[in-house]
Write an enzyme that holds these catalytic residues in place. Structure first.
Site, PDB file in Angstrom:
ATOM      1  N   HIS A  51       0.856  -1.198   0.000  1.00  0.00           N
ATOM      2  CA  HIS A  51       0.000   0.000   0.000  1.00  0.00           C
ATOM      3  C   HIS A  51       0.884   1.237   0.000  1.00  0.00           C
ATOM      4  O   HIS A  51       1.667   1.440   0.919  1.00  0.00           O
ATOM      5  CB  HIS A  51      -0.900   0.020   1.238  1.00  0.00           C
ATOM      6  CG  HIS A  51      -1.835  -1.141   1.301  1.00  0.00           C
ATOM      7  ND1 HIS A  51      -3.088  -1.126   0.734  1.00  0.00           N
ATOM      8  CD2 HIS A  51      -1.686  -2.374   1.837  1.00  0.00           C
ATOM      9  CE1 HIS A  51      -3.681  -2.291   0.937  1.00  0.00           C
ATOM     10  NE2 HIS A  51      -2.852  -3.077   1.596  1.00  0.00           N
TER      11      HIS A  51
ATOM     12  N   HIS B 263      -8.269 -10.771  -1.164  1.00  0.00           N
ATOM     13  CA  HIS B 263      -8.310 -10.549   0.288  1.00  0.00           C
ATOM     14  C   HIS B 263      -9.273 -11.592   0.841  1.00  0.00           C
ATOM     15  O   HIS B 263     -10.485 -11.465   0.687  1.00  0.00           O
ATOM     16  CB  HIS B 263      -8.781  -9.132   0.623  1.00  0.00           C
ATOM     17  CG  HIS B 263      -8.784  -8.868   2.102  1.00  0.00           C
ATOM     18  ND1 HIS B 263      -7.905  -8.002   2.722  1.00  0.00           N
ATOM     19  CD2 HIS B 263      -9.523  -9.406   3.108  1.00  0.00           C
ATOM     20  CE1 HIS B 263      -8.110  -8.015   4.023  1.00  0.00           C
ATOM     21  NE2 HIS B 263      -9.096  -8.849   4.287  1.00  0.00           N
TER      22      HIS B 263
ATOM     23  N   HIS C 263      -1.748 -12.307   1.856  1.00  0.00           N
ATOM     24  CA  HIS C 263      -1.468 -12.203   3.297  1.00  0.00           C
ATOM     25  C   HIS C 263      -2.148 -13.311   4.103  1.00  0.00           C
ATOM     26  O   HIS C 263      -2.978 -13.052   4.952  1.00  0.00           O
ATOM     27  CB  HIS C 263      -1.818 -10.816   3.855  1.00  0.00           C
ATOM     28  CG  HIS C 263      -3.102 -10.197   3.380  1.00  0.00           C
ATOM     29  ND1 HIS C 263      -4.303 -10.847   3.398  1.00  0.00           N
ATOM     30  CD2 HIS C 263      -3.357  -8.964   2.880  1.00  0.00           C
ATOM     31  CE1 HIS C 263      -5.236 -10.049   2.935  1.00  0.00           C
ATOM     32  NE2 HIS C 263      -4.691  -8.903   2.604  1.00  0.00           N
TER      33      HIS C 263
HETATM   34  C1  NCD Z   1      -4.752  -2.472   4.576  1.00  0.00           C
HETATM   35  C2  NCD Z   1      -4.807  -0.961   4.409  1.00  0.00           C
HETATM   36  O1  NCD Z   1      -4.572  -0.248   5.389  1.00  0.00           O
HETATM   37  O2  NCD Z   1      -5.057  -0.495   3.301  1.00  0.00           O
HETATM   38  N1  NCD Z   1      -4.782  -2.781   5.971  1.00  0.00           N
HETATM   39  C3  NCD Z   1      -4.356  -3.918   6.557  1.00  0.00           C
HETATM   40  O3  NCD Z   1      -4.561  -4.093   7.761  1.00  0.00           O
HETATM   41  N2  NCD Z   1      -3.700  -4.833   5.877  1.00  0.00           N
HETATM   42  C4  NCD Z   1      -5.850  -3.105   3.814  1.00  0.00           C
HETATM   43  C5  NCD Z   1      -5.669  -4.579   3.637  1.00  0.00           C
HETATM   44  O4  NCD Z   1      -4.787  -5.034   2.895  1.00  0.00           O
HETATM   45  O5  NCD Z   1      -6.444  -5.342   4.235  1.00  0.00           O
HETATM   46 ZN    ZN Z   2      -3.142  -5.014   1.993  1.00  0.00          ZN
END
Ligand code: NCD
Ligand code: ZN
Length: 347
Positions: free
Chosen positions: A16, A137, A175
């Site tokens: 991200h 996801h 993930h």
């Molecule tokens: C991610 C985000 O902040 O965009 N947050 C996270 O906890 N991983 C979104 C995601 O990948 O689920």
């Molecule tokens: Zn993510």
């Protein structure tokens, strides 16, 4: 044992970067060590069309520090009204390397995600036809499903049915956080890959909840019990080609993390390679780190491996900034909770 380790330069297969000031602040943290990254499209509004992905890519390249080589690998956010022809064109031009499926409401900025999976069937069929991977996801969002069970339930209720209905669709389970996901992935063919984050190799749910609540360890999917962390470590260090690094480094300002209802996300871009070297050394698998960070991902995506290298050197304890400053306030860097001794040599 040698105190240096040289790898092909790594890639991050789930990242991200956000936009604007935040993008400018966090991009150098990744570009310092990684050659490429799969860029998540969950901006506000999300990156749904090829034109939006192209404009976002330009903003990322414009935010790169002078002289830095980094290639953003763009993704499209799958919405119920996504046009299969737009997806196909964005893939054919080389712009887009994957499409991202967020179940609506699963995580940060996922409100425009998918609620009715039959509505995206034409897009999935087109992707199977052209060989464009779907990054998933993998959590159900139903409020009656316990948050610690949402990944395992997703595999049964959503992921496996989608894959059965769409032969040939290449899927990345993103993930993964459970032994259920590891087992499912291992039982599939080479059309299924799985990314594992840095932080899920380090923390379990006690780190978040025992002895006081630790918002900086809260992310989605949430870390599970210790047996799951151990399964993830075994998978990541196994050398199996279907498992590769996707940090899910997800910056949020401290102001947005430290709230009665704080944001999900761990920011690991800064110290990921040092943490991974520590984990792989503990598992007696330093010789498999390169596969996890630099070979298996390109293999799955059908991209060439990087020609440049990155060297880690073991020595005195390594320190990283505790926070990255942004115009909106500090972003806290993930604290693994143990001293780090592998330093990335300046490249
Ligand atoms: C991610 C985000 O902040 O965009 N947050 C996270 O906890 N991983 C979104 C995601 O990948 O689920
Ligand atoms: Zn993510």
């Amino acid at each position: 044992m040698s105190d240096t380790l040289t790898l092909r330069r790594p890639d991050d297969w789930h990242l991200h970067l956000r936009d604007g000031d935040m993008l400018r602040a966090v991009l150098p943290e990744t570009a310092r060590h990684f050659a490429r990254a799969i860029i998540m499209p969950n901006l506000v509004p999300p990156v749904v069309t090829g034109a939006q992905a192209s404009a976002y890519r330009d903003r990322i390249l414009a935010a790169l520090p002078e002289g830095t080589a980094f290639e953003p690998l763009m993704t499209l956010y799958l919405a119920e009204d996504t046009d299969p022809e737009d997806v196909a064109a964005a893939h054919a031009s080389g712009l887009v390397k994957a499409v991202k499926l967020y179940p609506a409401g699963a995580t940060t900025n996922s409100a425009s995600g998918v609620s009715h999976f039959d509505r995206v069937r034409p897009v999935l069929e087109k992707m199977a036809e052209i060989g464009l991977p779907l990054c998933v996801h993998g959590e159900v969002t139903a409020s009656d499903v316990d948050i610690f069970d949402r990944e395992a339930v997703f595999i049964d209720r959503v992921l496996d049915p989608i894959r059965r209905a769409t032969p040939g669709l290449r899927v990345v389970m993103e993930h993964i956080t459970t032994s259920d996901a590891v087992e499912y992935a291992r039982a599939q063919g080479d059309d299924l890959g799985a990314t594992i984050t840095t932080h899920h190799l380090v923390i379990n749910r006690n780190h978040i909840l025992a002895g006081g609540i630790k918002p900086h360890y809260y992310c989605l999917p949430v870390a599970k019990r210790e047996s799951h962390r151990l399964a993830l470590r075994a998978a990541a260090t196994s050398g199996e080609e279907r498992f590769f690094l996707g940090t899910d480094s997800a910056p949020h300002t401290d102001a947005n993390k430290l709230l009665p209802c704080g944001c999900a996300g761990c920011f690991t871009a800064t110290n990921t390679m040092s943490i991974l070297a520590h984990v792989f050394e503990e598992e007696g698998a330093l010789d498999r780190l390169e596969g996890f960070t630099s070979l298996n991902g390109p293999g799955f995506y059908g991209l060439p491996v990087n020609e440049e290298s990155l060297t880690l050197r073991k020595g005195e304890s390594v320190t990283y900034p505790k926070q990255i400053d942004t115009n909106d306030g500090p972003v806290t860097v993930f604290d693994p909770g143990f001293p780090l001794s592998w330093r990335v040599e300046t490249v």
